[in-house]
Design a protein around this motif. Structure first.
Motif, mmCIF file in Angstrom:
data_model
loop_
_atom_site.group_PDB
_atom_site.id
_atom_site.type_symbol
_atom_site.label_atom_id
_atom_site.label_comp_id
_atom_site.label_asym_id
_atom_site.label_seq_id
_atom_site.Cartn_x
_atom_site.Cartn_y
_atom_site.Cartn_z
ATOM 1 N N LYS A 6 0.739 -1.119 -0.142
ATOM 2 C CA LYS A 6 -0.119 -0.127 0.092
ATOM 3 C C LYS A 6 0.764 1.317 0.140
ATOM 4 O O LYS A 6 1.176 1.850 0.782
ATOM 5 C CB LYS A 6 -1.044 0.100 1.258
ATOM 6 N N LYS A 7 1.284 1.713 -1.110
ATOM 7 C CA LYS A 7 2.183 2.911 -1.352
ATOM 8 C C LYS A 7 1.407 3.901 -1.068
ATOM 9 O O LYS A 7 1.896 5.137 -0.808
ATOM 10 C CB LYS A 7 2.927 2.778 -2.582
ATOM 11 N N LYS A 8 0.026 3.932 -1.303
ATOM 12 C CA LYS A 8 -0.918 5.293 -1.182
ATOM 13 C C LYS A 8 -2.089 4.824 -0.517
ATOM 14 O O LYS A 8 -3.306 4.789 -1.204
ATOM 15 C CB LYS A 8 -0.948 5.919 -2.562
ATOM 16 N N SER A 51 4.163 6.907 -1.000
ATOM 17 C CA SER A 51 4.143 7.865 -2.314
ATOM 18 C C SER A 51 2.989 9.101 -1.792
ATOM 19 O O SER A 51 3.071 10.099 -2.396
ATOM 20 C CB SER A 51 3.631 7.016 -3.580
ATOM 21 N N GLY A 52 2.120 8.454 -0.948
ATOM 22 C CA GLY A 52 1.192 9.852 -0.194
ATOM 23 C C GLY A 52 -0.004 8.852 0.384
ATOM 24 O O GLY A 52 0.059 7.584 0.649
ATOM 25 N N LYS A 145 -0.547 -1.634 11.111
ATOM 26 C CA LYS A 145 -2.043 -2.254 10.841
ATOM 27 C C LYS A 145 -2.204 -2.200 9.331
ATOM 28 O O LYS A 145 -2.851 -2.973 8.789
ATOM 29 C CB LYS A 145 -2.895 -1.120 11.356
ATOM 30 N N LEU A 146 -1.408 -1.280 8.507
ATOM 31 C CA LEU A 146 -1.628 -1.208 6.994
ATOM 32 C C LEU A 146 -0.791 -2.767 6.268
ATOM 33 O O LEU A 146 -0.979 -2.694 5.077
ATOM 34 C CB LEU A 146 -1.271 0.014 6.379
ATOM 35 N N GLY A 147 -0.123 -3.328 7.049
ATOM 36 C CA GLY A 147 0.672 -4.620 6.694
ATOM 37 C C GLY A 147 1.931 -4.310 6.501
ATOM 38 O O GLY A 147 2.703 -4.951 5.811
ATOM 39 N N GLY A 148 2.394 -3.176 6.692
ATOM 40 C CA GLY A 148 4.101 -2.961 6.721
ATOM 41 C C GLY A 148 4.581 -3.816 7.948
ATOM 42 O O GLY A 148 4.119 -4.102 8.798
#
Length: 415
Positions: A6-8, A51-52, A145-148
């Motif tokens: 999830k880069k953005k 990226s944002g 939580k976003l998977g990082g």
């Protein structure tokens, strides 16, 4: 971080309309950092190489104690499009509320039921004049939580596939007034470097049926890891189980049956049952420790307190490990902190207590909830967090417990 998909990410923010202005300022600092601050100068986007972020604000008319208003705001946010993470602004005013009356739990239930992890932030935190350290911890938890994968530990290389598994349990009440009647097994699985892989919860079971459910839950976890890591026939495996209470015979029997099944496929399967305890009478002192921060009173903080990581064997199968050092004490009047007591179960086939002690200590520095080390390994900490939240969410109307076992299985939703 290079493997973060999830880069953005799309982030929905739920807030009472009365706090919209200060929340917008808070979000700007969260995303872009606090100018001139070393601790959180980069902000969430640059710190974690994104990226944002697509942030959508969902203000609603209602107080911070209005659970129904929160529920409707969450529903509107979910209808507005796909969401990767929800940030919910709560308040200390609602800390005493439970079940359907708790805006925090209602928001958790609404988003998590659709597979969306939630980060709650209290309005009292939003209003702080010094936000660098709170934002640093909030950003860490959000990224996880976003998977990082924010960080892992330097683990010794080994020819053996090694998993570290936390086993916890929660006693389920039919209502708040009845005694616990049923048991849910909670399993958290980590690689040897501390990377959180997945969790699983067994179905609710009577105590007599609990071993069967625990075995099923553990088997599901191992099967998922086996496919993910492409284990081959003839590989050597090592399974290390951390439990926060003495392992009962019925639990040991379930784990041994799992190991026996694996032995039929793999060349060698070692296992260790490690009881990680803070409930004991042992205290550690180090006469060479002068302490720190000797003030005007002339008394040093933490005098005779061992540094974090100091370990003392008290037998072939028991080890004391210091997890709080002089710097962790609040004042010179603070008593000596309790060490962890690690006990190796007699049925274990891997018996290197020094190796197990080093590993358990490293896992106290692996929490993705805060930048600071915890006093127990994350194998135990995460299981406790899962048990606590599941127990609270159980009393929320329309809570979908299956989401934890499906959509959120590899998510760190409980942080």
């Amino acid at each position: 971080m290079e493997f973060f998909a999830k880069k953005k990410p799309r982030i929905a923010v739920i807030t009472p309309r009365a706090h919209k202005g200060v929340v917008e300022n808070f979000l700007f600092k969260f995303l872009h950092g606090i100018q001139g601050e070393r601790t959180f100068g980069l902000g969430f986007i640059r710190k974690y190489h994104l990226s944002g972020c697509d942030v959508s604000l969902h203000p609603f008319d209602g107080a911070t104690t209005d659970a129904n208003a929160y529920r409707e705001a969450c529903r509107r946010a979910l209808l507005s499009g796909d969401i990767d993470l929800a940030i919910v602004i709560t308040s200390e005013d609602q800390a005493h509320l439970t079940g359907d009356n708790s805006p925090y739990l209602v928001a958790k239930s609404a988003f998590m039921g659709q597979g969306v992890p939630v980060q709650d932030v209290r309005i009292e935190t939003v209003r702080l004049s010094k936000l660098a350290y709170p934002l640093n911890s909030i950003a860490l938890a959000c990224y996880a939580k976003l998977g990082g994968i924010p960080f892992v530990i330097a683990a010794p290389r080994s020819l053996t596939h090694e998993l570290v598994i936390g086993i916890g349990s929660a006693h389920v009440k039919e209502s708040r007034l009845t005694a616990p009647e049923r048991v849910v097994g909670i399993t958290t699985v980590f690689s040897a470097d501390g990377n959180y892989l997945l969790s699983n919860t067994s179905r609710e079971a009577d105590y007599d049926d609990y071993p069967r459910e625990l075995l099923r839950s553990l088997t599901e976890c191992i099967d998922a890891i086996k496919i993910r890591n492409a284990w081959q026939k003839g590989d050597e495996l090592r399974l290390i189980f951390h439990v926060f209470k003495p392992l009962k015979d019925i639990e040991a029997a379930a784990v041994k049956e799992l190991v026996e099944r694996l032995t039929r496929t793999y060349a060698r399967v070692e296992f260790a049952f490690v009881h990680v305890s803070t409930d004991h009478d042992w205290v550690m002192f180090d006469r060479a420790s002068a302490g720190v921060n000797r003030g005007a009173s002339g008394r040093a903080k933490g005098q005779y307190v061992p540094e974090r990581g100091h370990a003392v064997p008290i037998g072939q199968r028991e080890l004391l490990v210091a997890v709080s050092g002089p710097m962790d004490l609040k004042s010179a009047l603070h008593g000596a902190p309790k060490p962890l007591l690690l006990k190796l179960h007699r049925h274990s086939t891997f018996t290197d207590i020094e190796y197990l002690g080093r590993q358990a200590f490293r896992f106290t520095a692996m929490s993705w909830r805060s930048m600071y080390p915890s006093r127990i390994p994350v194998t135990i900490l995460y299981s406790d967090l899962i048990a606590e939240l599941l127990g609270q969410l159980r009393h929320v109307r329309n809570w979908n417990a299956d989401a934890v076992a499906t959509k959120l299985r590899s998510s760190r939703w409980f942080l």
